[in-house]
Scaffold this motif. Structure first.
Motif: not given
Length: 182
Positions: A46-51, A55-61, A96-98, A104-105
């Motif tokens: 997941a960390r290496w997924t392009g965006s 921007r890598q606009p995510w965190t994982f909970l 930040v950039a909807p 990206d999601e």
């Protein structure tokens, strides 16, 4: 395509393509826990997924608590399967950039499913819609502009979940119906 095949062992490529064609939603899981190494392997993918614009606009909970997963399932009608999974991953978007977030999601959610399948687990994507986002956000302590729209359940699939739901070759429309050329 030819260049890619020259740099990749064709057997390895065939394995990857076969795996990609077999990715499916799994929403029924055994009680077997998911080990930390498997979760870390999935998160590395997941960390290496392009965006967009990197921007890598995510965190994982990571949601392990069964009571929290049950509450999420009650709030989010299209993510009910998280209650039945040993673990769930909430994709927390930064908001930040909807205009780019949907794309990206979707990319990172699919990569998580691919990684889970590659290591023998199953995963299901669940959606947290509209007003449900505030309830799920409050439960998970996610504050605007951040939000959770995608929940992914992870676990070891049951035998029933692994059974085909359609006959071989009938689960998808024929390629001829999907492709046009000019």
């Amino acid at each position: 395509m030819t260049e890619m095949l020259q740099t990749t062992d064709s057997r390895q490529g065939d394995t990857v393509l076969r795996t990609l064609r077999r990715i499916r939603q799994i929403r029924e899981f055994t009680d077997e826990p998911v080990d930390d190494a498997a979760i870390q392997a999935i998160l590395e993918v997941a960390r290496w997924t392009g965006s967009g614009a990197n921007r890598q606009p995510w965190t994982f909970l990571i949601v392990r608590d069964p009571a929290e997963r049950q509450r999420i399932a009650e709030f989010a009608t299209h993510a009910g399967h998280v209650a039945k999974a040993p673990v769930a991953i909430a994709i927390v978007m930064n908001g930040v950039a909807p205009q780019w977030d949907d794309y990206d999601e979707g990319r990172v959610a699919e990569r998580i499913l691919i990684a889970a399948t590659a290591i023998g687990l199953g995963g299901g994507i669940g959606l947290v819609n509209g007003h449900e986002r505030a309830e799920v956000g409050a439960l998970l302590d996610v504050r605007p502009p951040e939000y959770v729209r995608t929940m992914i359940s992870l676990g070891h699939p049951t035998q029933a979940a692994l059974r085909r739901h359609s006959g071989p070759g009938t689960g998808r429309r024929p390629l001829a119906e999907l492709v046009r050329e000019r």
